[in-house]
Structures are given as C-alpha cells and as structure tokens.
Write an enzyme that holds these catalytic residues in place. Sequence first.
Site, PDB file in Angstrom:
ATOM      1  CE  LYS A 196      24.536 -41.396  47.278  1.00 19.54           C
ATOM      2  NZ  LYS A 196      23.244 -40.711  47.478  1.00 19.54           N
TER       3      LYS A 196
ATOM      4  CD  GLU B   6      32.179 -41.804  50.799  1.00 16.96           C
ATOM      5  OE1 GLU B   6      33.057 -42.597  50.411  1.00 16.96           O
ATOM      6  OE2 GLU B   6      31.426 -41.191  50.010  1.00 16.96           O
TER       7      GLU B   6
ATOM      8  CB  SER C 270      18.632 -37.718  42.679  1.00 20.09           C
ATOM      9  OG  SER C 270      18.009 -37.265  43.876  1.00 20.09           O
TER      10      SER C 270
HETATM   11  C1  PLP Z   1      23.100 -39.413  47.878  1.00 18.09           C
HETATM   12  C2  PLP Z   1      21.925 -38.805  47.251  1.00 18.09           C
HETATM   13  C3  PLP Z   1      21.920 -37.460  46.828  1.00 18.09           C
HETATM   14  C4  PLP Z   1      23.064 -36.518  47.064  1.00 18.09           C
HETATM   15  O1  PLP Z   1      24.258 -36.821  46.422  1.00 18.09           O
HETATM   16  P1  PLP Z   1      24.807 -36.008  45.177  1.00 18.09           P
HETATM   17  O2  PLP Z   1      26.216 -36.458  45.049  1.00 18.09           O
HETATM   18  O3  PLP Z   1      24.698 -34.541  45.478  1.00 18.09           O
HETATM   19  O4  PLP Z   1      23.984 -36.375  44.002  1.00 18.09           O
HETATM   20  C5  PLP Z   1      20.788 -36.975  46.183  1.00 18.09           C
HETATM   21  N1  PLP Z   1      19.705 -37.761  45.969  1.00 18.09           N
HETATM   22  C6  PLP Z   1      19.671 -39.058  46.371  1.00 18.09           C
HETATM   23  C7  PLP Z   1      18.444 -39.849  46.103  1.00 18.09           C
HETATM   24  C8  PLP Z   1      20.770 -39.617  47.019  1.00 18.09           C
HETATM   25  O5  PLP Z   1      20.722 -40.890  47.412  1.00 18.09           O
END
Ligand code: PLP
Length: 399
Positions: free
Chosen positions: A90, A112, A379
């Site tokens: 993010k 948000e 992610s």
């Molecule tokens: C917020 C988040 C997501 C989901 O958001 P996307 O916009 O689909 O990438 C996925 N993995 C983590 C670790 C997150 O914090």
Amino acid sequence: MEADAGKKGRFGRFGGQYIPETLMNAVIELDEAYAHYKQDPAFQAELSALFNEYANRPSPLYFAGKMTKDLGGAKIYFKREDLNFTGAHKINNVLGQALLARKMGKTRLIAETGAGQHGVATATAAAYFGMECVIFMGKVDTERQALNVYKMKLLGADVVPVTSGTATLKDAVSEAFREWTNRIADTHYCLGSVMGPHPFPTIVRDFQAVISREARAQILEREGRLPDCVLACVGGGSNAIGSFYHFIEDAKVQLIGCEAAGRGIDTFETAATVSTGRIGVFHGMKSLFCQDEYGQIAPVYSISAGLDYPGIGPEHAYLNEIHRAQYVPVTDEEAVAAFEYTSRMEGIIPAIESSHAIAHAMKIAPKMGKDQILIVTVSGRGDKDCAAVARYRGESIQD
Ligand SMILES: *Cc1c(COP(=O)(O)O)cnc(C)c1O
C-alpha cells in the site's frame, strides 16, 4: 491489449466516471495534473528516490526453495512486498498520490480504510510530507481494529468513525467521496485501490506497477526467462494489477488473481466478486460487484479484512472478460493452511490476504514441470493476522 485512459478511463465496457456533477471538477483537476506529472522526469525521479530511500524498494524476488522442493513441481518465487516499509504494497500507492497532491498544492489528505492498513499507510505519507490527514473508517471497523486506529492517531491523523449503512468499508468510501466534494480546494482523496472513478484506477495501477517492473527484471536476471505464471490476491485489485501490469503484453505469462471465497462461493459468506458478482455501477465506476437479487450491494465476508470489498477494479473486470487474466476463489480454510505452511516452510509469515495467492500456487505448482516458474506476490506481512488465525484455529491469544 490495454484499453487505457484515452477514453475517459474505460477498460472495455468497464470503468468510467459515474459521479455527481459536484465531484466533476475535482476529478478533472486530478486527471489533468496526473497527465502532466506522469510525463515529468523530475516527478518520476522524486518518486523513485522516495520508493528507494523511504519505502525500502526494490523489494527482493525470493526463491522459495523448500516449498518448491516439497511441492515437487514448478519453481516458486515470492515478490516480497511484505518487506516494504509499513509492511505491505500500500505504501507504493500512497507515496505516489501524496507526492502528486503536494505538487497540486494540496495540504490535506483524506482516505477511507477498512482494516486500517490503507489508513495507516496514508497517515504515514501525510506525516512524511507534513500534511493534514483525516481517515474515514466504519465504526464497526474502528472497534475491530483498535491498534490501527491508535497508529493513525499516533501518526497525527484524525480518525472519523462512519455510522451510515453497515458502518464498514463501503460506507467509509462513500463518506470520503462526500467529504472530498465539500472540500476540494485544499484536499486530495487518496483512494486505496484500483477502483473508483477515472483517473483513480489508472493512477493507482501506475504507482503499483513498480511491482511487476521490478519482478520482470529480477526474474530475467535470475532465470534468463519470463515466468509461466504470476499470482496475486485480489481485494480491490491494486497489488494484483501492479503484479500483472508489465506482463500483460507477454501472452505466454498466465495471470491469476485470487479472490476471497470466505466460507465458499456457494454460501452467502463470501467476497469472491468475479465468481459470484454481476456488472453494476457503484463508487463511481462500472465493474463487477457482489449484489443481492435487487441489485443492492451485498454484504461480503472473508477472514481477511483486506479482501472483503464487494467490488473489483474495472481493469480486472476487463482482463477477466477478454480472458487475459483468470480469477479463482480461495476459501478461508485454504488461506489459513497456506499461512501456516509458508511460516513453517520458509520462515515467512505472509499476510492472510497474500496467503490466498500462495494457497492457489500450492494447488497448481505440483501439476507443473520442474522447469516452470511461478511468481507469487506476497502483498504484506502477517504479524497483524496472527490473532485472527489463532482464533480461527480455536486458540485465544492477546491481540
Ligand atoms: C489491502 C491489502 C490487500 C488488498 O488490496 P488490493 O488493492 O487488492 O491489493 C492485499 N494484501 C494486503 C497485505 C493488504 O494490506
């Protein structure tokens, strides 16, 4: 292949700008500013320096050797977005948008947040740039995510609990749009995923595309060839489109988005938008959404707070429609199993969101040849999820 912003942010029949007149000026101003700075080498250089020096980029491409051996098929690589500063992908988006907002002369960021991850990332960027920051969060979520509320306040942000609707993420998005409409002059709405009206899906994608720009160069350097398959989890879809983007033109690279099936796509407790949703218009865009029989947005559920959004970004809806990317549902149970397995096998505790993508990789890797290659985007880090997973397994630990 790419249906880009030339046609007001249309990706095939998806995307667009379904917003009230009062928001048009803000969106046009943002669109024009971004068109300018996107081409500006000084802006891009400043962003690269921020990525490298503040966010800890480039993130490593890690060979998961023990998992590869144990599963007995394709080589598995992890793109380690969990090692970014603040622990997830993010930060790529918020640093980009905050820098853009500064260039536009804005002094205030609003955002948000659902689980609080995007709120914390935005508050971090606001602190870095010395900007005012207000985060809208469903009241129910503020109670579930007290630690993240504390972090946002510590970073200097105001957290506004939203009580409308179901008092969760979708209501926080609606409230942030309302606030932006009322205060366009000094405020930028730092949207958290590849969703909303044009130009947000394009802006957020471009900032997250650093993931595949790096991964493509890293795998070519390491293996001398492209991967057979790239996998990422999909909430709104920002880490997934960032992971896919620089491979879209490489037709032989399979792209797989992993959605949260929750308790299963044959139950009402799911957040798998492509598997169970239908076309609709919500939050400024035409895309796929989980809906009830009357077309109302359906309540969604997943063990993963980051994946329980009832829609998907319009570019994903398009990539799905033209069969360039494939979207598969992964249940809570499968994600939890992958979370535990990856921790034990690799010494890496992945976010429960990312565990959805790892779970699908674990399904397909054994059926692939040993000379084939998978890249899975991790992610985020999973520290935040340990209490929830323990609870899922019937164990109670302190949050
Ligand atoms: C917020 C988040 C997501 C989901 O958001 P996307 O916009 O689909 O990438 C996925 N993995 C983590 C670790 C997150 O914090």
